[in-house]
Design a protein around this motif. Structure first.
Motif, PDB file in Angstrom:
ATOM      1  N   GLU A  73      -0.317  12.588   0.115  1.00 16.12           N
ATOM      2  CA  GLU A  73      -1.098  11.779   1.055  1.00 16.12           C
ATOM      3  C   GLU A  73      -2.606  11.948   0.896  1.00 16.12           C
ATOM      4  O   GLU A  73      -3.361  11.881   1.863  1.00 16.12           O
ATOM      5  N   THR A  74      -3.062  12.157  -0.350  1.00 21.53           N
ATOM      6  CA  THR A  74      -4.498  12.273  -0.596  1.00 21.53           C
ATOM      7  C   THR A  74      -5.089  10.986  -1.149  1.00 21.53           C
ATOM      8  O   THR A  74      -6.288  10.903  -1.349  1.00 21.53           O
ATOM      9  N   GLY A  75      -4.274   9.996  -1.382  1.00 25.55           N
ATOM     10  CA  GLY A  75      -4.766   8.734  -1.922  1.00 25.55           C
ATOM     11  C   GLY A  75      -3.705   7.664  -1.832  1.00 25.55           C
ATOM     12  O   GLY A  75      -2.558   7.931  -1.490  1.00 25.55           O
ATOM     13  N   VAL A  76      -4.113   6.446  -2.122  1.00 26.06           N
ATOM     14  CA  VAL A  76      -3.191   5.319  -2.058  1.00 26.06           C
ATOM     15  C   VAL A  76      -3.250   4.513  -3.344  1.00 26.06           C
ATOM     16  O   VAL A  76      -4.233   4.539  -4.075  1.00 26.06           O
ATOM     17  N   CYS A 121       0.870  -1.170   0.000  1.00 30.66           N
ATOM     18  CA  CYS A 121       0.000   0.000   0.000  1.00 30.66           C
ATOM     19  C   CYS A 121       0.910   1.224   0.000  1.00 30.66           C
ATOM     20  O   CYS A 121       1.673   1.421   0.934  1.00 30.66           O
ATOM     21  N   GLU A 122       0.827   2.021  -1.055  1.00 30.64           N
ATOM     22  CA  GLU A 122       1.682   3.203  -1.173  1.00 30.64           C
ATOM     23  C   GLU A 122       0.834   4.463  -1.133  1.00 30.64           C
ATOM     24  O   GLU A 122      -0.117   4.594  -1.898  1.00 30.64           O
ATOM     25  N   TRP A 123       1.197   5.388  -0.246  1.00 27.53           N
ATOM     26  CA  TRP A 123       0.538   6.696  -0.222  1.00 27.53           C
ATOM     27  C   TRP A 123       1.167   7.575  -1.286  1.00 27.53           C
ATOM     28  O   TRP A 123       2.385   7.548  -1.477  1.00 27.53           O
ATOM     29  N   ASN A 124       0.348   8.382  -1.981  1.00 30.09           N
ATOM     30  CA  ASN A 124       0.946   9.311  -2.943  1.00 30.09           C
ATOM     31  C   ASN A 124       1.629  10.444  -2.186  1.00 30.09           C
ATOM     32  O   ASN A 124       1.500  10.566  -0.967  1.00 30.09           O
ATOM     33  N   LYS A 125       2.383  11.257  -2.887  1.00 29.65           N
ATOM     34  CA  LYS A 125       3.250  12.254  -2.238  1.00 29.65           C
ATOM     35  C   LYS A 125       2.496  13.247  -1.370  1.00 29.65           C
ATOM     36  O   LYS A 125       2.991  13.662  -0.340  1.00 29.65           O
ATOM     37  N   ASP A 145      -3.685   3.545   8.075  1.00 27.50           N
ATOM     38  CA  ASP A 145      -2.379   4.197   7.965  1.00 27.50           C
ATOM     39  C   ASP A 145      -1.449   3.798   9.117  1.00 27.50           C
ATOM     40  O   ASP A 145      -0.697   4.600   9.639  1.00 27.50           O
ATOM     41  N   HIS A 188      -4.515  -1.469   5.627  1.00 35.71           N
ATOM     42  CA  HIS A 188      -3.421  -0.497   5.793  1.00 35.71           C
ATOM     43  C   HIS A 188      -3.855   0.881   5.297  1.00 35.71           C
ATOM     44  O   HIS A 188      -3.598   1.897   5.947  1.00 35.71           O
ATOM     45  N   ALA A 189      -4.529   0.917   4.152  1.00 37.78           N
ATOM     46  CA  ALA A 189      -4.966   2.200   3.594  1.00 37.78           C
ATOM     47  C   ALA A 189      -5.984   2.877   4.509  1.00 37.78           C
ATOM     48  O   ALA A 189      -5.982   4.099   4.646  1.00 37.78           O
TER      49      ALA A 189
END
Length: 77
Positions: A18-21, A12-16, A48, A44-45
């Motif tokens: 942190e408005t979405g994954v 699960c990766e957060w975008n830079k 967090d 996880h999303a």
């Protein structure tokens, strides 16, 4: 799945900002393992956090909802 995640079943990766994954699931997994990895990464999303009580409570809620609360309509994966 990018090489940096070699061996992972899912990430699960957060975008830079942190408005979405972005959830990634390894394509070589059997269907049932891929579904579980997706549910795990979704927890996880939603939280967090990494594998603490909050995470496992959310994962349990997600799994119960996915499986239909144990009803006869639950998915047979």
């Amino acid at each position: 799945m990018p090489k940096i995640y070699r061996g992972a079943e899912g990430v699960c990766e957060w975008n830079k900002d942190e408005t979405g994954v972005l959830i990634r699931v390894a394509k070589e997994l059997p269907l049932s393992s891929g579904i579980y990895s997706l549910l795990h990464e979704w927890a996880h999303a939603r939280t967090d956090v990494h594998h603490d009580d909050e995470f496992y409570l959310e994962l349990g809620r997600i799994e119960r909802e996915f499986w239909g609360g144990g009803s006869e309509n639950s998915r047979g994966y």
